[in-house]
Write a protein that holds these residues in place. Structure first.
Motif, PDB file in Angstrom:
ATOM      1  N   UNK A 126       0.856  -1.182   0.000  1.00  0.00           N
ATOM      2  CA  UNK A 126       0.000   0.000   0.000  1.00  0.00           C
ATOM      3  C   UNK A 126       0.896   1.237   0.000  1.00  0.00           C
ATOM      4  N   UNK A 127       0.534   2.288  -0.768  1.00  0.00           N
ATOM      5  CA  UNK A 127       1.330   3.516  -0.709  1.00  0.00           C
ATOM      6  C   UNK A 127       1.065   4.268   0.601  1.00  0.00           C
ATOM      7  N   UNK A 128       2.073   4.925   1.122  1.00  0.00           N
ATOM      8  CA  UNK A 128       1.859   5.784   2.290  1.00  0.00           C
ATOM      9  C   UNK A 128       0.912   6.899   1.873  1.00  0.00           C
ATOM     10  N   UNK A 129      -0.013   7.302   2.748  1.00  0.00           N
ATOM     11  CA  UNK A 129      -0.901   8.413   2.387  1.00  0.00           C
ATOM     12  C   UNK A 129      -0.143   9.738   2.397  1.00  0.00           C
ATOM     13  N   UNK A 130      -0.689  10.736   1.745  1.00  0.00           N
ATOM     14  CA  UNK A 130      -0.092  12.073   1.757  1.00  0.00           C
ATOM     15  C   UNK A 130       0.100  12.511   3.206  1.00  0.00           C
ATOM     16  N   UNK A 131       1.217  13.180   3.491  1.00  0.00           N
ATOM     17  CA  UNK A 131       1.522  13.610   4.858  1.00  0.00           C
ATOM     18  C   UNK A 131       2.361  12.603   5.619  1.00  0.00           C
ATOM     19  N   UNK A 132       2.551  11.402   5.031  1.00  0.00           N
ATOM     20  CA  UNK A 132       3.326  10.343   5.669  1.00  0.00           C
ATOM     21  C   UNK A 132       4.430   9.873   4.734  1.00  0.00           C
ATOM     22  N   UNK A 133       5.413   9.170   5.280  1.00  0.00           N
ATOM     23  CA  UNK A 133       6.519   8.664   4.467  1.00  0.00           C
ATOM     24  C   UNK A 133       7.003   7.332   5.010  1.00  0.00           C
ATOM     25  N   UNK A 134       7.733   6.607   4.157  1.00  0.00           N
ATOM     26  CA  UNK A 134       8.382   5.359   4.568  1.00  0.00           C
ATOM     27  C   UNK A 134       9.678   5.257   3.777  1.00  0.00           C
ATOM     28  N   UNK A 135      10.809   5.496   4.451  1.00  0.00           N
ATOM     29  CA  UNK A 135      12.093   5.395   3.773  1.00  0.00           C
ATOM     30  C   UNK A 135      12.631   3.978   3.963  1.00  0.00           C
ATOM     31  N   UNK A 146       8.341  19.776   7.535  1.00  0.00           N
ATOM     32  CA  UNK A 146       8.389  18.965   6.319  1.00  0.00           C
ATOM     33  C   UNK A 146       6.970  18.570   5.931  1.00  0.00           C
ATOM     34  N   UNK A 147       6.799  18.131   4.682  1.00  0.00           N
ATOM     35  CA  UNK A 147       5.473  17.750   4.202  1.00  0.00           C
ATOM     36  C   UNK A 147       5.586  16.736   3.070  1.00  0.00           C
ATOM     37  N   UNK A 148       4.482  16.037   2.805  1.00  0.00           N
ATOM     38  CA  UNK A 148       4.406  15.069   1.712  1.00  0.00           C
ATOM     39  C   UNK A 148       3.103  15.324   0.952  1.00  0.00           C
ATOM     40  N   UNK A 149       3.180  15.952  -0.225  1.00  0.00           N
ATOM     41  CA  UNK A 149       1.966  16.334  -0.951  1.00  0.00           C
ATOM     42  C   UNK A 149       1.217  15.190  -1.628  1.00  0.00           C
ATOM     43  N   UNK A 150       1.882  14.045  -1.829  1.00  0.00           N
ATOM     44  CA  UNK A 150       1.206  12.962  -2.542  1.00  0.00           C
ATOM     45  C   UNK A 150       1.423  11.617  -1.856  1.00  0.00           C
ATOM     46  N   UNK A 151       0.660  10.632  -2.272  1.00  0.00           N
ATOM     47  CA  UNK A 151       0.797   9.269  -1.745  1.00  0.00           C
ATOM     48  C   UNK A 151       2.106   8.651  -2.221  1.00  0.00           C
ATOM     49  N   UNK A 152       2.611   7.683  -1.465  1.00  0.00           N
ATOM     50  CA  UNK A 152       3.794   6.934  -1.891  1.00  0.00           C
ATOM     51  C   UNK A 152       5.100   7.669  -1.737  1.00  0.00           C
ATOM     52  N   UNK A 153       5.226   8.527  -0.735  1.00  0.00           N
ATOM     53  CA  UNK A 153       6.440   9.318  -0.530  1.00  0.00           C
ATOM     54  C   UNK A 153       7.452   8.561   0.321  1.00  0.00           C
ATOM     55  N   UNK A 154       8.728   8.547  -0.125  1.00  0.00           N
ATOM     56  CA  UNK A 154       9.763   7.902   0.691  1.00  0.00           C
ATOM     57  C   UNK A 154      10.415   8.904   1.645  1.00  0.00           C
TER      58      UNK A 154
END
Length: 110
Positions: free
Chosen positions: A39-48, A62-70
């Motif tokens: 599953x992709x991480x939702x916007x605002x979250x990350x998984x490196x 910091x921020x994550x504008x889209x799903x699937x951010x590392x």
């Protein structure tokens, strides 16, 4: 002897007919055993890194504008991110500034 099918553990998945479990890619996670897809991480979250079992919220600044951010994006100079889990940065209001990157608030100009 014949081998049995082995369930994939959290952080990994296997599509039908797979010979082995695959690790979730950066920006994705597998939170359950026996998963068939990540599953992709939702916007605002990350998984490196890989084989993540959950996503973490982006920290303030910091921020994550889209799903699937590392990796979360760092707030640009002149902008700020006040809370964790943000999906965007906010421009400093007139009469305030943020000189560096990754600001959590703007400073009043004097």
């Amino acid at each position: 002897g014949e081998g049995a099918c082995v369930p994939c553990t959290k952080g990994t998945y296997a599509e039908a007919g797979s010979s082995e479990c695959s690790s979730a890619a950066p920006g994705f996670f597998v939170g359950l055993n026996n998963a068939s897809s990540p599953e992709p991480c939702p916007a605002g979250f990350h998984a490196s890194g890989s084989a993540n079992t959950a996503c973490a919220p982006c920290e303030a600044g910091k921020f994550a504008p889209k799903n699937g951010t590392d990796d979360c994006e760092v707030a640009e100079a002149g902008h700020y991110v006040k809370t964790e889990g943000a999906t965007n940065q906010t421009a400093c209001a007139a009469g305030t500034y943020a000189s560096g990157e990754g600001s959590r608030e703007c400073t009043v100009a004097n």
